[in-house]
Design an enzyme around this catalytic site. Structure first.
Site, mmCIF file in Angstrom:
data_model
loop_
_atom_site.group_PDB
_atom_site.id
_atom_site.type_symbol
_atom_site.label_atom_id
_atom_site.label_comp_id
_atom_site.label_asym_id
_atom_site.label_seq_id
_atom_site.Cartn_x
_atom_site.Cartn_y
_atom_site.Cartn_z
ATOM 1 N N CYS A 68 -62.211 -32.495 104.716
ATOM 2 C CA CYS A 68 -60.730 -32.844 105.405
ATOM 3 C C CYS A 68 -60.449 -34.075 103.723
ATOM 4 C CB CYS A 68 -60.925 -34.121 106.443
ATOM 5 S SG CYS A 68 -60.209 -34.762 107.384
ATOM 6 N N CYS A 72 -61.488 -41.664 106.294
ATOM 7 C CA CYS A 72 -61.751 -42.622 106.938
ATOM 8 C C CYS A 72 -63.348 -42.811 106.567
ATOM 9 C CB CYS A 72 -62.280 -41.202 108.050
ATOM 10 S SG CYS A 72 -60.855 -41.426 108.466
ATOM 11 N N CYS A 75 -66.880 -40.832 108.344
ATOM 12 C CA CYS A 75 -66.477 -39.817 108.773
ATOM 13 C C CYS A 75 -68.084 -38.968 106.971
ATOM 14 C CB CYS A 75 -65.593 -39.349 108.841
ATOM 15 S SG CYS A 75 -65.814 -37.570 109.273
ATOM 16 N N CYS A 112 -64.834 -29.849 123.906
ATOM 17 C CA CYS A 112 -63.900 -30.163 123.581
ATOM 18 C C CYS A 112 -63.779 -29.788 121.728
ATOM 19 C CB CYS A 112 -64.061 -31.883 122.789
ATOM 20 S SG CYS A 112 -62.824 -32.876 122.359
ATOM 21 N N CYS A 143 -60.369 -30.034 125.843
ATOM 22 C CA CYS A 143 -59.734 -30.972 124.639
ATOM 23 C C CYS A 143 -60.167 -30.609 123.688
ATOM 24 C CB CYS A 143 -60.869 -32.324 124.980
ATOM 25 S SG CYS A 143 -60.176 -33.817 123.811
ATOM 26 N N CYS A 203 -57.480 -38.457 125.763
ATOM 27 C CA CYS A 203 -58.564 -39.527 125.265
ATOM 28 C C CYS A 203 -58.513 -40.414 123.809
ATOM 29 C CB CYS A 203 -59.068 -37.922 124.964
ATOM 30 S SG CYS A 203 -60.971 -38.570 124.528
ATOM 31 N N ARG A 276 -65.645 -43.440 127.834
ATOM 32 C CA ARG A 276 -66.920 -42.769 127.792
ATOM 33 C C ARG A 276 -68.787 -42.992 126.431
ATOM 34 N NH1 ARG A 276 -64.617 -38.377 125.816
ATOM 35 N NH2 ARG A 276 -64.073 -37.244 127.363
HETATM 36 N N1 SAM Z 1 -59.710 -34.938 112.394
HETATM 37 C C1 SAM Z 1 -59.182 -35.560 113.908
HETATM 38 C C2 SAM Z 1 -59.087 -36.595 113.566
HETATM 39 O O1 SAM Z 1 -59.545 -37.720 113.286
HETATM 40 O O2 SAM Z 1 -58.509 -37.598 114.842
HETATM 41 C C3 SAM Z 1 -60.747 -35.092 114.573
HETATM 42 C C4 SAM Z 1 -62.176 -34.966 114.709
HETATM 43 S S1 SAM Z 1 -63.023 -36.494 113.859
HETATM 44 C C5 SAM Z 1 -64.463 -36.183 113.611
HETATM 45 C C6 SAM Z 1 -62.584 -37.093 115.762
HETATM 46 C C7 SAM Z 1 -63.143 -38.873 116.214
HETATM 47 O O3 SAM Z 1 -64.518 -39.260 115.245
HETATM 48 C C8 SAM Z 1 -62.666 -39.730 115.372
HETATM 49 O O4 SAM Z 1 -61.162 -40.665 115.693
HETATM 50 C C9 SAM Z 1 -64.032 -40.988 115.451
HETATM 51 O O5 SAM Z 1 -63.550 -41.847 116.260
HETATM 52 C C10 SAM Z 1 -65.161 -40.424 116.314
HETATM 53 N N2 SAM Z 1 -66.139 -40.164 114.567
HETATM 54 C C11 SAM Z 1 -66.051 -39.279 113.040
HETATM 55 N N3 SAM Z 1 -67.426 -39.426 112.864
HETATM 56 C C12 SAM Z 1 -68.180 -40.720 113.021
HETATM 57 C C13 SAM Z 1 -69.686 -40.964 113.154
HETATM 58 N N4 SAM Z 1 -70.306 -41.120 111.993
HETATM 59 N N5 SAM Z 1 -69.732 -41.849 114.212
HETATM 60 C C14 SAM Z 1 -69.319 -42.366 115.293
HETATM 61 N N6 SAM Z 1 -68.007 -41.427 115.924
HETATM 62 C C15 SAM Z 1 -67.865 -40.679 114.455
HETATM 63 C C1 DTB Z 2 -65.049 -38.991 120.038
HETATM 64 O O1 DTB Z 2 -64.079 -40.136 120.099
HETATM 65 N N1 DTB Z 2 -65.745 -38.732 119.914
HETATM 66 C C2 DTB Z 2 -65.992 -37.177 119.521
HETATM 67 C C3 DTB Z 2 -64.881 -36.498 119.973
HETATM 68 N N2 DTB Z 2 -64.282 -37.771 120.265
HETATM 69 C C4 DTB Z 2 -64.460 -35.788 118.917
HETATM 70 C C5 DTB Z 2 -66.461 -37.073 117.757
HETATM 71 C C6 DTB Z 2 -67.872 -37.851 117.443
HETATM 72 C C7 DTB Z 2 -68.600 -37.637 116.344
HETATM 73 C C8 DTB Z 2 -69.569 -38.466 115.916
HETATM 74 C C9 DTB Z 2 -70.037 -38.209 114.514
HETATM 75 C C10 DTB Z 2 -70.482 -36.779 114.225
HETATM 76 O O2 DTB Z 2 -70.948 -35.803 114.754
HETATM 77 O O3 DTB Z 2 -69.526 -36.143 113.176
HETATM 78 FE FE1 SF4 Z 3 -60.892 -36.571 108.764
HETATM 79 FE FE2 SF4 Z 3 -63.295 -37.198 109.971
HETATM 80 FE FE3 SF4 Z 3 -60.920 -38.603 109.217
HETATM 81 FE FE4 SF4 Z 3 -60.980 -37.042 111.352
HETATM 82 S S1 SF4 Z 3 -61.824 -38.491 110.685
HETATM 83 S S2 SF4 Z 3 -59.337 -37.944 110.129
HETATM 84 S S3 SF4 Z 3 -61.946 -35.218 110.225
HETATM 85 S S4 SF4 Z 3 -62.548 -37.918 107.727
#
Ligand code: SAM
Ligand code: DTB
Ligand code: SF4
Length: 331
Positions: A68, A72, A75, A112, A143, A203, A276
């Site tokens: 990506c 962030c 992530c 989702c 979702c 959401c 949630r």
């Molecule tokens: N790329 C899209 C975005 O950022 O909206 C969708 C996927 S992203 C993985 C969705 C959500 O996952 C993020 O907004 C964040 O709140 C959550 N997330 C990502 N990494 C995480 C982590 N290590 N622990 C908890 N939540 C996480």
């Molecule tokens: C949300 O708030 N939590 C989910 C879903 N929306 C997409 C994602 C959690 C991701 C946790 C980190 C991972 O497994 O990579």
């Molecule tokens: Fe990309 Fe992860 Fe950020 Fe979503 S949360 S925009 S997958 S870096």
């Protein structure tokens, strides 16, 4: 309960009002009530709006993993960090539908689908729309979370029958720039407006445990509750550790009681939203999760993995819900 808190309860309990003018001092006061008082308020609001003995069960699938362009800091999927995650292209529709069917059979009522995009390309969106229609025809709620959308992209997802779009504000306005620099919070808010305008349910929530203060968590709740409409779903994620991302330098696992207070405060502020308990449940004891349900959390992700990190398995979750006498998609 003191008179001030009582007055707040009157307002929060008058559900027709669905307040969207929360201010920080009153939210601080709610959050800071004696534990038994904030729990009583949260439970009262919860019981007025939901079956307190029911929890929604959703399932996640990463349909496009890693690589990506966003940075962030929490992530595993950001291309900016060497997290060791293998990037994979957009999955085939048939594989997604087969996974959704297995999730349904395992007790999920919502599916989702998440993609590691900053925003989808139009040709990607065609494929996601096909996936949405196919999963919906299994009888599941759908979702997707695909990053930023243009208004016409939101409209196409709505036409495909999408029920919910997940797009998190993630943290407070003040803390946002400390964890993400490739976009600004207003970008998120713009996409949320496009999703709403298209008639898709929202959401939207965030993450705690990244080094933010309690003030940031409450500012995030104020941001969510003062959106033009409350999100139908509010995911509260506890940061799930990922190696080699910047959040490791600041991460701080929240006090469990602080998490329960946060859930209770979210429940009071957004009485009709499903709250949630999302990522991070693997770090929570059964007792802590039970307290979160008492505080008004009424949805979980089920399955061994979230997107790229671990989640408690179905056996542990089904066992916990059975001991609590709670109904769910497991039944
Ligand atoms: N790329 C899209 C975005 O950022 O909206 C969708 C996927 S992203 C993985 C969705 C959500 O996952 C993020 O907004 C964040 O709140 C959550 N997330 C990502 N990494 C995480 C982590 N290590 N622990 C908890 N939540 C996480
Ligand atoms: C949300 O708030 N939590 C989910 C879903 N929306 C997409 C994602 C959690 C991701 C946790 C980190 C991972 O497994 O990579
Ligand atoms: Fe990309 Fe992860 Fe950020 Fe979503 S949360 S925009 S997958 S870096």
């Amino acid at each position: 309960m003191d008179a001030g808190a009582g007055a707040q309860w009157e307002k929060a309990g008058a559900l027709a009002l669905l307040r969207r003018d929360w201010n920080r001092p009153e939210v601080n006061a709610l959050y800071g009530l004696p534990f038994a008082d904030v729990m009583l308020e949260a439970q009262s609001v919860h019981r007025e709006n939901f079956d307190p003995n029911h929890v929604e069960t959703a399932s996640l699938l990463s349909i496009k993993t890693g690589g990506c362009p966003e940075d962030c800091g929490y992530c595993s999927q950001s291309a900016h960090y060497d997290t060791g995650l293998k990037a994979t292209p957009l999955m085939d529709r048939a594989d997604v539908v087969a996974t959704a069917q297995r999730a349904k059979d395992a007790g999920a009522t919502r599916f989702c689908m998440a993609a590691a995009w900053r925003s989808p390309k139009d040709r990607d969106l065609d494929q996601v729309c096909d996936m949405v229609s196919a999963v919906k025809s299994l009888g599941m709620e759908t979702c997707v979370t695909l990053g930023m959308l243009k208004p016409e992209q939101a409209a196409r997802l709505a036409d495909a029958g999408l029920d919910f779009y997940n797009h998190n504000v993630d943290t407070s306005p003040d803390f946002y720039g400390k964890i993400i620099t490739t976009r600004i919070l207003q970008d998120r808010i713009n996409t949320l407006a496009h999703v709403r305008d298209a008639g898709i349910k929202v959401c939207c929530g965030g993450i705690i445990g990244m080094g933010e203060g309690v003030e940031d968590r409450l500012a995030m709740l104020v941001l969510l509750a003062n959106l033009p409409s409350h999100p139908e779903s509010v995911p509260i994620n506890l940061w799930n550790e990922v190696k080699a991302v910047p959040v490791n330098d600041t991460a701080d696992r929240p006090d469990p009681i602080a998490l329960v207070r946060l859930v209770a405060t979210a429940r009071i502020m957004m009485p009709k939203s499903v709250v949630r308990l999302s990522a991070g449940r693997r770090h929570m004891s059964d007792e802590l999760q039970a307290l979160c349900f008492l505080a008004g959390a009424n949805s979980i992700f089920i399955g061994d993995v979230l997107l790229t990190t671990a989640n408690p398995g179905a056996e542990r979750d089904a066992n916990l819900l059975a001991r609590l006498g709670m109904t769910s998609g497991f039944d």
